[in-house]
Design an enzyme around this catalytic site. Structure first.
Site, PDB file in Angstrom:
ATOM      1  N   ASP A 105       0.783  -1.244   0.000  1.00 58.02           N
ATOM      2  CA  ASP A 105       0.000   0.000   0.000  1.00 58.02           C
ATOM      3  C   ASP A 105       0.819   1.301   0.000  1.00 58.02           C
ATOM      4  O   ASP A 105       0.557   2.211   0.807  1.00 58.02           O
ATOM      5  CB  ASP A 105      -0.966   0.012   1.205  1.00 58.02           C
ATOM      6  CG  ASP A 105      -1.992  -1.113   1.148  1.00 58.02           C
ATOM      7  OD1 ASP A 105      -1.962  -1.897   0.183  1.00 58.02           O
ATOM      8  OD2 ASP A 105      -2.809  -1.209   2.080  1.00 58.02           O
TER       9      ASP A 105
ATOM     10  N   ASP B 124      -4.499  -0.879  -1.765  1.00 57.30           N
ATOM     11  CA  ASP B 124      -5.804  -0.752  -1.114  1.00 57.30           C
ATOM     12  C   ASP B 124      -6.742  -0.168  -2.169  1.00 57.30           C
ATOM     13  O   ASP B 124      -6.388   0.823  -2.829  1.00 57.30           O
ATOM     14  CB  ASP B 124      -5.634   0.196   0.089  1.00 57.30           C
ATOM     15  CG  ASP B 124      -6.553  -0.130   1.250  1.00 57.30           C
ATOM     16  OD1 ASP B 124      -6.794  -1.327   1.531  1.00 57.30           O
ATOM     17  OD2 ASP B 124      -7.039   0.824   1.903  1.00 57.30           O
TER      18      ASP B 124
ATOM     19  N   HIS C 163     -10.739   0.519  -2.760  1.00 53.20           N
ATOM     20  CA  HIS C 163     -12.115   0.470  -2.267  1.00 53.20           C
ATOM     21  C   HIS C 163     -13.110   1.131  -3.223  1.00 53.20           C
ATOM     22  O   HIS C 163     -12.799   2.171  -3.818  1.00 53.20           O
ATOM     23  CB  HIS C 163     -12.218   1.227  -0.937  1.00 53.20           C
ATOM     24  CG  HIS C 163     -11.324   0.716   0.151  1.00 53.20           C
ATOM     25  ND1 HIS C 163     -11.314  -0.601   0.565  1.00 53.20           N
ATOM     26  CD2 HIS C 163     -10.410   1.352   0.950  1.00 53.20           C
ATOM     27  CE1 HIS C 163     -10.445  -0.743   1.557  1.00 53.20           C
ATOM     28  NE2 HIS C 163      -9.873   0.415   1.801  1.00 53.20           N
TER      29      HIS C 163
ATOM     30  N   HIS D 266     -17.660   2.066   0.241  1.00 54.26           N
ATOM     31  CA  HIS D 266     -17.079   1.024   1.105  1.00 54.26           C
ATOM     32  C   HIS D 266     -17.498   1.149   2.566  1.00 54.26           C
ATOM     33  O   HIS D 266     -17.551   2.243   3.128  1.00 54.26           O
ATOM     34  CB  HIS D 266     -15.547   1.037   0.997  1.00 54.26           C
ATOM     35  CG  HIS D 266     -14.921  -0.200   1.516  1.00 54.26           C
ATOM     36  ND1 HIS D 266     -14.104  -0.225   2.618  1.00 54.26           N
ATOM     37  CD2 HIS D 266     -15.024  -1.486   1.089  1.00 54.26           C
ATOM     38  CE1 HIS D 266     -13.706  -1.474   2.828  1.00 54.26           C
ATOM     39  NE2 HIS D 266     -14.252  -2.249   1.916  1.00 54.26           N
TER      40      HIS D 266
ATOM     41  N   HIS E 258     -10.733   6.717   1.600  1.00 54.24           N
ATOM     42  CA  HIS E 258      -9.351   6.648   1.094  1.00 54.24           C
ATOM     43  C   HIS E 258      -9.253   5.572   0.020  1.00 54.24           C
ATOM     44  O   HIS E 258     -10.053   4.637  -0.008  1.00 54.24           O
ATOM     45  CB  HIS E 258      -8.376   6.313   2.238  1.00 54.24           C
ATOM     46  CG  HIS E 258      -8.626   4.958   2.829  1.00 54.24           C
ATOM     47  ND1 HIS E 258      -9.613   4.722   3.761  1.00 54.24           N
ATOM     48  CD2 HIS E 258      -8.045   3.753   2.593  1.00 54.24           C
ATOM     49  CE1 HIS E 258      -9.619   3.447   4.068  1.00 54.24           C
ATOM     50  NE2 HIS E 258      -8.693   2.822   3.373  1.00 54.24           N
TER      51      HIS E 258
ATOM     52  N   LYS F 144      -6.936  -5.058  -2.929  1.00 62.07           N
ATOM     53  CA  LYS F 144      -7.721  -5.615  -1.818  1.00 62.07           C
ATOM     54  C   LYS F 144      -8.659  -4.572  -1.243  1.00 62.07           C
ATOM     55  O   LYS F 144      -8.420  -3.379  -1.356  1.00 62.07           O
ATOM     56  CB  LYS F 144      -6.768  -6.136  -0.739  1.00 62.07           C
ATOM     57  CG  LYS F 144      -5.867  -5.035  -0.214  1.00 62.07           C
ATOM     58  CD  LYS F 144      -4.848  -5.550   0.762  1.00 62.07           C
ATOM     59  CE  LYS F 144      -3.975  -4.444   1.264  1.00 62.07           C
ATOM     60  NZ  LYS F 144      -4.693  -3.349   1.937  1.00 62.07           N
TER      61      LYS F 144
ATOM     62  N   CYS G 252      -2.148  -2.898   7.604  1.00 59.30           N
ATOM     63  CA  CYS G 252      -2.026  -3.804   6.467  1.00 59.30           C
ATOM     64  C   CYS G 252      -0.741  -4.633   6.483  1.00 59.30           C
ATOM     65  O   CYS G 252      -0.748  -5.789   6.060  1.00 59.30           O
ATOM     66  CB  CYS G 252      -2.199  -3.031   5.170  1.00 59.30           C
ATOM     67  SG  CYS G 252      -3.912  -2.448   5.001  1.00 59.30           S
TER      68      CYS G 252
END
Ligand code: VGL
Ligand code: ZN
Length: 213
Positions: free
Chosen positions: A12, A50, A52, A56, A85, A110, A155
């Site tokens: 990330d 990351d 989303h 989310h 984010h 993810k 993470c």
């Protein structure tokens, strides 16, 4: 040490986690040159992102009356509510442009399921939905996962713990990571990782040892 047995997982390194970003991590940008140097010692590098949807479940803005950094009970357990984010396709979700790892082979995205978060690069927060990374690493013959990136206590830690749970050796490269440190989360993460057999190393040792190997 056969290089193929060692995989560097770069977690990330995205603008929203950098100073000035939507979920800024103090000194997050300092990991970039460290990771660039470290990655040269690995023939096999995997990146995570990351990623989303705007709707989310981990975003405070999607829960009426709730503020960032509060927690909420979800079907799979307690969830920290974050500022929105790493929304898919936005600048904030992009990898840092100075990240210089052209030989990275795979990018795992993810947190793409609307109702489930995923700190871990291996298994989503429902603790049952795999991302496919464990199967990939087994198939390429990986034995040890080295971890770097953001954030140490979310993470990176969850990925390191799940690497162990999936049967891999795991080492966190501590100077190649920075933490969020929310309500003692960093100390808790290091304790959980130690108890799970996750090792700690510094990037200068690794680069040197691996060049000699
Ligand atoms: C992360 C919180 C929310 C991380 C991602 O990369 O550590 N933390 N989403
Ligand atoms: Zn996230």
């Amino acid at each position: 040490m056969k290089p193929v047995e060692d995989v560097l997982l770069v977690v990330d390194v995205q603008y929203d986690f950098m100073p000035g970003g939507a979920l800024a991590i103090a000194h997050g940008d300092e990991v970039v040159p460290v990771i660039n140097r470290l990655a040269r010692a690995f023939s096999h590098v995997v990146l995570t992102q990351d990623w989303h949807p705007a709707s989310h479940v981990s975003f405070a803005s999607n829960h009426a009356g709730r503020a960032p950094f509060e927690t909420v009970a979800l079907p799979y357990g307690e969830q920290v509510l974050w500022p929105a984010h790493c929304v898919q396709g936005t600048e904030g979700a992009a990898l840092h442009r100075d990240l210089d790892v052209p030989h990275a082979r795979l990018v795992i995205r993810k947190g793409h399921h609307e109702q489930v978060d995923s700190y871990s690069a291996f298994v989503e927060a429902d603790r049952t939905t795999p991302t496919g990374l464990a199967g990939y690493l087994r198939e390429v013959g990986a034995r040890r996962v080295w971890l770097a990136g953001l954030a140490t206590d979310y993470c990176v830690a969850w990925s390191a713990l799940d690497a162990r749970a999936a049967g891999f050796e795991a080492t966190v490269v501590e100077d190649a990571c920075r933490a969020i440190d929310l309500n003692g989360s960093l100390e808790r993460a290091w304790r959980d990782m130690r108890e799970a057999g996750v090792a700690r190393a510094r990037s200068d040792e690794i680069a040197m040892n691996r060049r000699e190997a």
